[in-house]
Design a protein around this motif. Structure first.
Motif, PDB file in Angstrom:
ATOM      1  N   MET A  59       0.827  -1.213   0.000  1.00 33.03           N
ATOM      2  CA  MET A  59       0.000   0.000   0.000  1.00 33.03           C
ATOM      3  C   MET A  59       0.860   1.262   0.000  1.00 33.03           C
ATOM      4  O   MET A  59       0.368   2.348  -0.290  1.00 33.03           O
ATOM      5  CB  MET A  59      -0.940  -0.002   1.212  1.00 33.03           C
ATOM      6  CG  MET A  59      -1.925  -1.165   1.223  1.00 33.03           C
ATOM      7  SD  MET A  59      -3.092  -1.138  -0.133  1.00 33.03           S
ATOM      8  CE  MET A  59      -4.140   0.199   0.387  1.00 33.03           C
ATOM      9  N   GLU A  60       2.142   1.116   0.303  1.00 32.93           N
ATOM     10  CA  GLU A  60       3.053   2.264   0.352  1.00 32.93           C
ATOM     11  C   GLU A  60       3.892   2.409  -0.918  1.00 32.93           C
ATOM     12  O   GLU A  60       4.661   3.354  -1.051  1.00 32.93           O
ATOM     13  CB  GLU A  60       3.978   2.133   1.556  1.00 32.93           C
ATOM     14  CG  GLU A  60       3.248   2.176   2.878  1.00 32.93           C
ATOM     15  CD  GLU A  60       4.156   1.887   4.064  1.00 32.93           C
ATOM     16  OE1 GLU A  60       5.366   1.662   3.873  1.00 32.93           O
ATOM     17  OE2 GLU A  60       3.631   1.878   5.187  1.00 32.93           O
ATOM     18  N   ILE A  61       3.766   1.475  -1.860  1.00 29.74           N
ATOM     19  CA  ILE A  61       4.534   1.565  -3.103  1.00 29.74           C
ATOM     20  C   ILE A  61       3.952   2.692  -3.946  1.00 29.74           C
ATOM     21  O   ILE A  61       2.744   2.745  -4.189  1.00 29.74           O
ATOM     22  CB  ILE A  61       4.518   0.213  -3.858  1.00 29.74           C
ATOM     23  CG1 ILE A  61       5.280  -0.836  -3.044  1.00 29.74           C
ATOM     24  CG2 ILE A  61       5.112   0.368  -5.256  1.00 29.74           C
ATOM     25  CD1 ILE A  61       5.237  -2.236  -3.635  1.00 29.74           C
ATOM     26  N   ASN A  62       4.827   3.593  -4.387  1.00 24.60           N
ATOM     27  CA  ASN A  62       4.363   4.748  -5.149  1.00 24.60           C
ATOM     28  C   ASN A  62       4.796   4.664  -6.615  1.00 24.60           C
ATOM     29  O   ASN A  62       5.476   3.721  -7.018  1.00 24.60           O
ATOM     30  CB  ASN A  62       4.859   6.048  -4.481  1.00 24.60           C
ATOM     31  CG  ASN A  62       6.369   6.116  -4.395  1.00 24.60           C
ATOM     32  OD1 ASN A  62       7.084   5.789  -5.352  1.00 24.60           O
ATOM     33  ND2 ASN A  62       6.885   6.557  -3.254  1.00 24.60           N
ATOM     34  N   SER A  63       4.413   5.658  -7.391  1.00 21.17           N
ATOM     35  CA  SER A  63       4.702   5.630  -8.834  1.00 21.17           C
ATOM     36  C   SER A  63       6.200   5.646  -9.117  1.00 21.17           C
ATOM     37  O   SER A  63       6.659   5.011 -10.074  1.00 21.17           O
ATOM     38  CB  SER A  63       4.001   6.789  -9.544  1.00 21.17           C
ATOM     39  OG  SER A  63       4.417   8.021  -9.006  1.00 21.17           O
ATOM     40  N   GLN A  64       6.982   6.319  -8.288  1.00 19.35           N
ATOM     41  CA  GLN A  64       8.437   6.321  -8.491  1.00 19.35           C
ATOM     42  C   GLN A  64       9.015   4.931  -8.231  1.00 19.35           C
ATOM     43  O   GLN A  64       9.882   4.465  -8.968  1.00 19.35           O
ATOM     44  CB  GLN A  64       9.122   7.357  -7.586  1.00 19.35           C
ATOM     45  CG  GLN A  64      10.605   7.501  -7.850  1.00 19.35           C
ATOM     46  CD  GLN A  64      10.904   7.988  -9.261  1.00 19.35           C
ATOM     47  OE1 GLN A  64      10.395   9.014  -9.681  1.00 19.35           O
ATOM     48  NE2 GLN A  64      11.705   7.245 -10.004  1.00 19.35           N
ATOM     49  N   SER A  67       8.226   2.835 -11.270  1.00 23.47           N
ATOM     50  CA  SER A  67       9.114   3.184 -12.391  1.00 23.47           C
ATOM     51  C   SER A  67      10.502   2.603 -12.180  1.00 23.47           C
ATOM     52  O   SER A  67      11.110   2.072 -13.118  1.00 23.47           O
ATOM     53  CB  SER A  67       9.204   4.703 -12.552  1.00 23.47           C
ATOM     54  OG  SER A  67       7.971   5.221 -12.966  1.00 23.47           O
ATOM     55  N   ASN A  68      11.006   2.692 -10.959  1.00 27.17           N
ATOM     56  CA  ASN A  68      12.323   2.120 -10.651  1.00 27.17           C
ATOM     57  C   ASN A  68      12.318   0.597 -10.785  1.00 27.17           C
ATOM     58  O   ASN A  68      13.284   0.007 -11.272  1.00 27.17           O
ATOM     59  CB  ASN A  68      12.771   2.528  -9.252  1.00 27.17           C
ATOM     60  CG  ASN A  68      13.075   4.013  -9.142  1.00 27.17           C
ATOM     61  OD1 ASN A  68      13.294   4.701 -10.140  1.00 27.17           O
ATOM     62  ND2 ASN A  68      13.076   4.520  -7.924  1.00 27.17           N
ATOM     63  N   LEU A  69      11.234  -0.041 -10.365  1.00 28.19           N
ATOM     64  CA  LEU A  69      11.101  -1.483 -10.498  1.00 28.19           C
ATOM     65  C   LEU A  69      11.120  -1.881 -11.974  1.00 28.19           C
ATOM     66  O   LEU A  69      11.831  -2.809 -12.372  1.00 28.19           O
ATOM     67  CB  LEU A  69       9.814  -1.964  -9.825  1.00 28.19           C
ATOM     68  CG  LEU A  69       9.480  -3.450  -9.961  1.00 28.19           C
ATOM     69  CD1 LEU A  69      10.561  -4.328  -9.329  1.00 28.19           C
ATOM     70  CD2 LEU A  69       8.103  -3.729  -9.338  1.00 28.19           C
ATOM     71  N   LYS A  70      10.360  -1.179 -12.763  1.00 26.17           N
ATOM     72  CA  LYS A  70      10.308  -1.463 -14.199  1.00 26.17           C
ATOM     73  C   LYS A  70      11.697  -1.302 -14.822  1.00 26.17           C
ATOM     74  O   LYS A  70      12.139  -2.146 -15.606  1.00 26.17           O
ATOM     75  CB  LYS A  70       9.309  -0.534 -14.878  1.00 26.17           C
ATOM     76  CG  LYS A  70       9.128  -0.796 -16.350  1.00 26.17           C
ATOM     77  CD  LYS A  70       8.073   0.125 -16.932  1.00 26.17           C
ATOM     78  CE  LYS A  70       7.936  -0.081 -18.415  1.00 26.17           C
ATOM     79  NZ  LYS A  70       6.989   0.866 -19.011  1.00 26.17           N
ATOM     80  N   GLY A  71      12.411  -0.245 -14.457  1.00 26.98           N
ATOM     81  CA  GLY A  71      13.766  -0.038 -14.968  1.00 26.98           C
ATOM     82  C   GLY A  71      14.706  -1.158 -14.572  1.00 26.98           C
ATOM     83  O   GLY A  71      15.515  -1.624 -15.385  1.00 26.98           O
ATOM     84  N   LEU A  72      14.609  -1.602 -13.328  1.00 25.91           N
ATOM     85  CA  LEU A  72      15.440  -2.709 -12.861  1.00 25.91           C
ATOM     86  C   LEU A  72      15.186  -3.955 -13.698  1.00 25.91           C
ATOM     87  O   LEU A  72      16.123  -4.604 -14.172  1.00 25.91           O
ATOM     88  CB  LEU A  72      15.168  -2.995 -11.380  1.00 25.91           C
ATOM     89  CG  LEU A  72      15.804  -4.261 -10.793  1.00 25.91           C
ATOM     90  CD1 LEU A  72      17.321  -4.194 -10.839  1.00 25.91           C
ATOM     91  CD2 LEU A  72      15.320  -4.485  -9.368  1.00 25.91           C
TER      92      LEU A  72
END
Length: 166
Positions: A59-64, A67-72
């Motif tokens: 519930m605390e995961i935000n859009s940044q 985006s960082n997860l996708k980049g990883l």
């Protein structure tokens, strides 16, 4: 013979919760990836890397964070990825990652922390491992004995159970 490599990414959630290191309360902490303990028991016959990326309640995961997860994921030098994640926003994260190409991405979590003897975490991780090695590229959810294409996954808000859209 070449062996498959699976990349495990920890984002947090109930699966990774651990007993608190402090007193006076029941606030669980997200610590080392649960998948480390599960793989120790499994003695896997595949190569793997574990990336402790986030240690957050979903519930605390935000859009940044997303985006960082996708980049990883996009920058990993392999195509099989398992993400441990909180169940509350598992479907939303899976949807966000649906634009990633040339990867097989499996998201999984647990209703109870892996540290609990009656946790569903080992079964869900095992299901995700099997799915990662057999499915074609795409984003999937492996939970409660099911493997569901992300765009077909639903969750019953009353029971917390996952299923397939009708």
């Amino acid at each position: 013979m070449s062996r498959d490599k699976i990349f495990f990414i920890q984002t947090g959630g109930t699966i990774d919760k651990d007993y608190p290191k402090k007193t006076k309360g029941y606030a669980f902490e997200i610590t080392t990836p649960a998948v480390e303990r599960i793989l120790e028991k499994l003695n896997p016959n595949f190569d793997f890397e574990i990336h402790p990326f986030l240690q957050k309640d979903s519930m605390e995961i935000n859009s940044q964070d997303l985006s960082n997860l996708k980049g990883l994921i996009e920058n990993l030098d392999g195509d099989k990825v398992i993400i441990t994640h909180g169940t509350d926003t598992l479907i939303e994260t899976a949807g966000f990652l649906s634009s990633v190409v040339n990867k097989t991405i499996i998201l999984t979590g647990a209703k109870l922390p892996e540290r609990f003897s009656n946790s569903d975490a080992p079964v869900n991780i095992g299901t995700a491992i099997g799915a990662a090695q057999t499915l074609s590229n795409g984003v999937y959810i492996a939970i409660q004995g099911l493997v569901i294409a992300a765009h077909k996954a639903v969750r019953n808000p009353d029971t917390g159970s996952f299923g397939v859209k009708q």
